[in-house]
Scaffold this active site. Structure first.
Site, mmCIF file in Angstrom:
data_model
loop_
_atom_site.group_PDB
_atom_site.id
_atom_site.type_symbol
_atom_site.label_atom_id
_atom_site.label_comp_id
_atom_site.label_asym_id
_atom_site.label_seq_id
_atom_site.Cartn_x
_atom_site.Cartn_y
_atom_site.Cartn_z
ATOM 1 C CB SER A 83 -0.903 0.001 1.240
ATOM 2 O OG SER A 83 -1.501 1.263 1.440
ATOM 3 C CD GLU A 114 -2.570 5.476 3.761
ATOM 4 O OE1 GLU A 114 -1.985 5.995 4.738
ATOM 5 O OE2 GLU A 114 -3.396 6.081 3.056
ATOM 6 C CE1 TYR A 170 -3.999 -1.736 5.209
ATOM 7 C CE2 TYR A 170 -2.931 0.327 4.628
ATOM 8 C CZ TYR A 170 -3.531 -0.850 4.252
ATOM 9 O OH TYR A 170 -3.670 -1.147 2.924
#
Length: 362
Positions: free
Chosen positions: A150, A152, A174
């Protein structure tokens, strides 16, 4: 309807398929098949003649929502953290490719379940890689492995289009879990010659993503307002910029990576950023309105400084190595999502294969 192969609770030592009874042709194991990515990857592989075995979390309700789109997929229940269950799946189906698309995916909610997130998104991936290596030691052959990474992972202080070489600076459970899993794939590729690909996916959407995600909420808001419903939504900020692309385009990139003759890490992105304000504008324009902000409440406490104000990717490596490029632009993506929400409201049918479009715009 898909064939459902029931699997007893994890850890029982039982498996619904017979070891060694592998179907003819190429086989893919897709974890998290009831998510938008798993669904699109499965449909693409099926269209190319693959056998697809897809895992769903025991007790999940999402499979019923996604069932109209999973015709032809053999479904098995599997807890992502059950390494013995994963080994049984490898032994029973002997997949040529494993697409690991399952996991905890809510960024902010990861703070409320940090241990679960790390076990599911990180430790489970290492266990899967270990199982693949053990299979290779027993049989002389290992399936190719794809990890859903990801954007992120890059953290809040990002500048310019991001490449695969930019260091990670994860600031949420996460993001930490995704970064750890990504680097684990790199390590097993180097140490054990696993054909492992870390796919760094930027925000990608479709009408088939969970309604808890922002793009789906925006599309539904525009559709409901156009029908005279008194709908509203609350946002923390309007000028958060993300590199949004189609989930169907992402699926094509995932398959292309495991089809390639050498493993690698790839960014899947468009190279262009758009704000939530842009998304609202396009969504409301799709229903002939320009009053999106009249239906939005701002609550600054929903925005966190540890979130990146801008995340835009550089897809050059995927384009040059895999020949991959997005086919659906931002306006097509958002408009297509709104069109499906209008159809859902008009018909009263939330999920139907009719909502799929061959061009991937929705």
């Amino acid at each position: 309807m898909p064939e459902t192969a029931p699997v007893p609770p994890p850890g029982t030592g039982k498996e619904s398929a017979t070891a060694g009874s592998r179907p003819q042709g190429r086989v893919a194991l897709v974890t998290g098949v009831a998510g938008q990515d798993g669904m699109y990857v499965s449909r693409l592989l099926l269209s190319r003649g693959w056998t697809v075995v897809g895992t769903i979390r025991p007790g999940t309700r999402s499979v019923e929502r996604m069932r109209p789109y999973l015709d032809g997929v053999t479904l098995v229940e599997h807890d992502q953290r059950d390494v013995e269950g994963f080994e049984r799946l490898l032994e029973a189906h002997r997949p040529d490719s494993v697409y690991n698309l399952a996991g905890f995916s809510a960024v902010q909610a990861s703070w409320q379940a940090a241990t679960e997130v790390l076990l599911t998104n990180s430790v489970a991936v290492v266990d899967m890689l270990e199982a693949i290596v053990r299979l290779g030691e027993r049989t002389g052959s290992m399936p190719r492995f794809l990890q859903a990474s990801s954007a992120e992972m890059y953290g809040p202080a990002t500048t310019g289009p991001l490449t695969e070489a930019v260091a990670h600076d994860p600031r949420t459970p996460y993001a930490v879990s995704k970064s750890a899993a990504h680097y684990a794939v790199n390590a097993y590729r180097d140490r054990h010659e696993v054909f492992g690909c870390g796919m760094i996916m930027f925000n990608h959407e479709s009408p088939f993503r969970g309604r808890q995600f922002i793009a789906g909420k925006v599309a539904r808001l525009a559709a409901e307002v156009s029908r005279g419903m008194p709908s509203r939504m609350t946002l923390g900020a309007l000028d958060v910029e993300r590199d949004w692309l189609s989930a169907a385009d992402v699926a094509a990139g995932l398959v292309a990576a495991l089809d390639h003759d050498a493993p690698g890490d790839y960014i899947l992105a468009t190279g262009h950023g758009h704000t939530l304000r842009d998304m609202l504008t396009v969504a409301f324009a799709a229903v002939g309105r320009d009053d999106a902000l009249d239906h939005v409440d701002l609550e600054p406490t929903l925005w966190s400084a540890i979130q990146a104000a801008r995340l835009v990717g550089d897809p050059s490596h995927a384009r040059e190595t895999l020949g991959w490029r997005p086919t659906v632009d931002f306006e097509q993506l958002v408009t297509g999502m709104v069109e499906v929400e209008l159809e859902r409201l008009a018909s009263g049918v939330e999920e139907s294969a009719h909502y799929l479009r061959p061009d991937g715009a929705r």
